[in-house]
Design a protein around this motif. Structure first.
Motif, PDB file in Angstrom:
ATOM      1  N   ILE A  41       1.008  -1.261  -0.068  1.00  0.00           N
ATOM      2  CA  ILE A  41      -0.191   0.031   0.061  1.00  0.00           C
ATOM      3  C   ILE A  41       0.852   1.335   0.088  1.00  0.00           C
ATOM      4  N   ALA A  42       1.913   1.080   0.725  1.00  0.00           N
ATOM      5  CA  ALA A  42       2.958   2.327   1.027  1.00  0.00           C
ATOM      6  C   ALA A  42       3.583   2.557  -0.351  1.00  0.00           C
ATOM      7  N   ASP A  43       4.097   1.639  -1.056  1.00  0.00           N
ATOM      8  CA  ASP A  43       4.556   1.577  -2.343  1.00  0.00           C
ATOM      9  C   ASP A  43       3.567   2.379  -3.596  1.00  0.00           C
ATOM     10  N   GLU A  44       2.389   1.750  -3.378  1.00  0.00           N
ATOM     11  CA  GLU A  44       1.320   2.294  -4.147  1.00  0.00           C
ATOM     12  C   GLU A  44       1.228   3.773  -4.141  1.00  0.00           C
ATOM     13  N   VAL A  48       1.656   7.103  -6.531  1.00  0.00           N
ATOM     14  CA  VAL A  48       0.586   7.788  -6.837  1.00  0.00           C
ATOM     15  C   VAL A  48       0.918   9.409  -6.680  1.00  0.00           C
ATOM     16  N   CYS A  49       1.535   9.625  -5.492  1.00  0.00           N
ATOM     17  CA  CYS A  49       2.275  10.829  -5.219  1.00  0.00           C
ATOM     18  C   CYS A  49       3.080  11.347  -6.208  1.00  0.00           C
ATOM     19  N   ILE A  50       4.157  10.563  -6.595  1.00  0.00           N
ATOM     20  CA  ILE A  50       5.110  10.776  -7.722  1.00  0.00           C
ATOM     21  C   ILE A  50       4.460  11.127  -8.863  1.00  0.00           C
ATOM     22  N   ASN A  51       3.583  10.451  -9.416  1.00  0.00           N
ATOM     23  CA  ASN A  51       2.922  10.526 -10.681  1.00  0.00           C
ATOM     24  C   ASN A  51       2.057  11.727 -10.611  1.00  0.00           C
ATOM     25  N   LEU A 100      -2.106  24.777 -10.222  1.00  0.00           N
ATOM     26  CA  LEU A 100      -1.105  23.389 -10.282  1.00  0.00           C
ATOM     27  C   LEU A 100       0.106  23.688  -9.328  1.00  0.00           C
ATOM     28  N   ILE A 101       0.528  25.003  -9.317  1.00  0.00           N
ATOM     29  CA  ILE A 101       1.619  25.271  -8.454  1.00  0.00           C
ATOM     30  C   ILE A 101       1.453  25.016  -6.903  1.00  0.00           C
ATOM     31  N   SER A 102       0.065  25.112  -6.605  1.00  0.00           N
ATOM     32  CA  SER A 102      -0.044  25.121  -5.263  1.00  0.00           C
ATOM     33  C   SER A 102      -0.178  23.545  -4.895  1.00  0.00           C
ATOM     34  N   ARG A 103      -0.425  22.632  -5.849  1.00  0.00           N
ATOM     35  CA  ARG A 103      -0.173  21.349  -5.768  1.00  0.00           C
ATOM     36  C   ARG A 103       1.095  20.681  -5.711  1.00  0.00           C
ATOM     37  N   LEU A 104       2.142  21.565  -6.161  1.00  0.00           N
ATOM     38  CA  LEU A 104       3.535  21.143  -6.307  1.00  0.00           C
ATOM     39  C   LEU A 104       4.111  20.995  -4.816  1.00  0.00           C
ATOM     40  N   PRO A 105       4.622  20.136  -4.190  1.00  0.00           N
ATOM     41  CA  PRO A 105       5.040  20.300  -2.850  1.00  0.00           C
ATOM     42  C   PRO A 105       6.347  20.918  -2.709  1.00  0.00           C
ATOM     43  N   PRO A 170       9.841  18.965  -7.607  1.00  0.00           N
ATOM     44  CA  PRO A 170       9.691  18.317  -6.451  1.00  0.00           C
ATOM     45  C   PRO A 170       8.552  17.146  -6.566  1.00  0.00           C
ATOM     46  N   ASN A 171       8.775  15.842  -6.015  1.00  0.00           N
ATOM     47  CA  ASN A 171       7.632  15.148  -6.266  1.00  0.00           C
ATOM     48  C   ASN A 171       7.020  14.642  -4.910  1.00  0.00           C
TER      49      ASN A 171
END
Lengths: 443, 219
Positions: A41-44, A48-51, A100-105, A170-171
């Motif tokens: 689950i953690a890998d998944e 998901v976050c990276i993608n 979109l910027i606000s979603r980039l960490p 950043p991802n």
């Protein structure tokens, strides 16, 4: 007998031990399966976050590129309609890019400048499109500013493309300190990366740096502030601090209330006190009048004169009434003061005059160029009038006000305020009045 | 694992659906507001309830409502719907806020959750100030221009990072959120605050502090 018991014990120990071993093995297996499941689950989740960050980065690059193209098209469009459409594209694209910027960490200082540039570019495009619609041709300064925005968009697109290719965006997997971490530079960058835009809109730098118009004059001494607080609230006051900034205030307490008086002019900027808070429901006409009367007499005492109540809301046992300044019968909607009244005691329990303190000054008297009847022609036929029209000075942009006729009417069961420019006959603003169990407000 | 997950999912669905169902059917456990005050007043008047009339539908109110329903031949489900309200001789305004926050507009509720997560235990003025900082950020060009955008910016608020934002806010936090939304800004336009006892960012510590309220320095 004892031999039988002994034999039973001799047999049962290994049996129990084997059961325990089997149970432990089953439990261990279960735990391992669970750990594997969690790891999966953690890998998944990480992927998901990276993608999702990769998608954000890609879409950001495409959006900024599209914004550049819209600006290029704008420079070769001649018609007003075509230019307004191109500018509205810029508005939409800048809003998308900000989302979109606000979603980039990334850290706040890292994204602040870019965010401010995109916000102002969109805000500026909107103000330009409004000016075009009002028949005003953009000047030389506008052409230069548009070219600078285009230039920034092109550079930004290149930078984003390179970052995407290098995997440098950043991802979400890196350690992040929102404020740049202990090692981040304390100094502001000396060379701004994006152009400064001069225009009239809500996010313009001129608005962020606006000076209060009413709280002016000599700086008052702390002792004077204390005396003024005691005079206002009728209880001994104590100075608790001073707030610095564009509008410095003395912060005080007096009779269970907290309040702030402007250092210049000793105007009551805000005060708050806990209400008894037991009243509920909407008030009847008599209570409403009593509330408005109590609020008005407190406003007079605090130096806010010629104020008229507009909207009222009822929450937590208090009535919140918004008052508007009236100049020779004209409502001035920039000069607002909010007053909270405890409905049980009819004592004031709050005030907020930030709007008024920033904008209040004597305005130049204007005579309407058209009559109310002429202005009514600009109002939609579907609006059934419910009150006589009256004059109001309303904010069009942060730096510009317009004298308008205020039409009140109903359509489809809802109430609306429609403002028609008293000089040009143009429809300037429409507000819908929301009424619920807590009172009314305009949106 | 699978059945466990399914049970958990089912429980979650029920947990989310319950307040909604209760909202539709009447006022029940977890509700707040004026209707609850009416119910508590009446139950106290008639000797079913000994607690305080605080507008919070807790276990004491639940027991009192069930007791009232039993004695009056109603289904003792602990929910004050039309029939129970009629038996009590009160009219529900449907303005009560359920635990899920219905009745409080979405943005006020979200702001209240940040205020509660970040500043419970702080003086009331400090709680309004947290709400004001969020709203000042929304108005600033350098931050996202929605309340949710500002609040969920990664790392911007500890209460979001550690999940405390998901706690149900108390009445004070909701009131503070509403006061901030109505324009009260005790910070005079500040965009940041930090706890000087725990902050490490040099960038943050280098900013001039405009005022202090409770444990927070605002700048």
């Amino acid at each position: 007998m004892t031999r039988t018991i002994k034999r039973l014990i001799d047999y049962s120990i290994p049996v129990l031990a084997s059961f325990a071993a089997i149970a432990a093995a089953v439990w261990g297996r279960g735990q391992r399966a669970r750990a594997e499941e969690y790891a999966r689950i953690a890998d998944e989740y990480v992927s998901v976050c990276i993608n999702s960050c990769a998608r954000c980065g890609q879409e950001l690059e495409e959006t900024v590129r599209a914004m550049g193209v819209s600006l290029e098209k704008l420079s070769v469009t001649a018609s007003v309609g075509g230019r307004v459409l191109a500018l509205e594209d810029v508005v939409r694209e800048s809003a998308e890019a900000q989302a979109l910027i606000s979603r980039l960490p990334q850290s706040q200082p890292g994204s602040a400048e870019l965010n401010a540039f995109l916000t102002r570019a969109g805000d500026y495009a909107r103000s330009l499109s409004k000016r075009l619609l009002a028949g005003e041709e953009p000047g030389e300064r506008d052409k230069k500013q548009l070219a600078l925005i285009l230039d920034s968009c092109v550079k930004l697109t290149d930078r984003l493309s390179a970052d995407i290719a290098d995997g440098a965006l950043p991802n979400g997997t890196e350690d992040l300190d929102y404020y740049g971490g202990p090692e981040a530079g304390a100094e502001e960058p000396s060379e701004p990366e994006y152009p400064e835009l001069i225009y009239d809109g809500p996010f313009a730098e001129a608005v962020e740096n606006a000076e209060p118009k009413w709280a002016v004059g000599e700086e008052a001494a702390p002792g004077e502030a204390r005396a003024r607080a005691e005079e206002l609230l009728g209880a001994p006051a104590e100075l608790t601090g001073k707030t610095e900034g564009r509008l410095p205030t003395y912060d005080l307490t007096s009779g269970g209330a907290e309040l702030a008086l402007t250092v210049r002019g000793l105007k009551l900027l805000w005060f708050m006190r806990a209400p008894a808070g037991n009243a509920s429901g909407l008030p009847d006409d008599a209570e409403r009048e009593a509330i408005f009367g109590a609020a008005r007499s407190f406003l007079d005492r605090a130096g806010y004169e010629d104020m008229e109540p507009s909207f009222a809301q009822y929450h937590d046992g208090t009535a919140l009434v918004t008052f508007v300044w009236v100049m020779d019968g004209v409502r001035v909607y920039n000069d607002l003061v909010k007053v909270w009244i405890d409905r049980e005691t009819h004592e004031p329990c709050g005030l907020d005059a930030r709007n008024y303190v920033y904008s209040h000054c004597e305005r130049e008297r204007q005579e309407p160029a058209i009559t109310a009847e002429e202005a009514r022609r600009s109002v939609s036929q579907s609006l059934v009038s419910t009150a006589e029209p009256r004059l109001a000075l309303i904010p069009i942009t942060p730096q510009r006000e317009a004298l308008c006729y205020e039409f009140t009417g109903e359509c489809g069961g809802s109430e609306y305020y429609v403002y028609v420019n008293a000089q040009t006959g143009r429809e300037e603003r429409i507000f819908k009045i929301l009424k619920d169990e807590n009172g009314e407000k305009a949106i | 694992m699978r059945p466990l997950k399914r049970t958990a999912a089912a429980l979650l669905v029920i947990a989310f659906a319950l307040p909604v169902l209760a909202g539709a059917a009447g006022v029940g456990y977890g509700a707040k507001g004026e209707d609850v005050i009416k119910i508590q007043k009446r139950l106290k008047q008639w000797g079913y309830y000994n607690g305080s009339v605080d507008g919070m539908f807790g276990s004491g109110t639940l027991a009192a409502v069930k007791n009232f329903q039993r004695k009056n031949g109603l289904t003792a489900d602990g929910i004050v719907g039309k029939k129970t309200a009629a038996a009590m001789g009160i009219t529900l305004s449907s303005g009560s806020t359920q635990a899920s926050g219905s009745g409080t507009s979405g943005e006020v509720w979200l702001l209240a959750r940040v205020i509660y997560g970040e500043g419970r235990g702080e003086p009331y003025k400090g709680q309004v100030a947290i709400g004001a900082v969020v709203l000042n950020r929304v108005r600033s060009a350098s931050f996202p221009n929605t309340i949710a955008g500002v609040i969920y910016q990664r790392g911007a608020f500890d209460a979001v990072s550690d999940g405390q934002i998901n706690l149900a806010p108390d009445e004070n936090a909701v009131r503070a959120a509403r006061d901030a939304m109505n324009g009260w800004d005790p910070t005079g336009g500040c965009l940041y605050y930090y706890n000087p006892a725990t902050a490490t960012s040099r960038w943050m510590l280098s900013r001039p502090v405009r005022l202090r309220i409770g444990r927070h320095a605002f700048c």
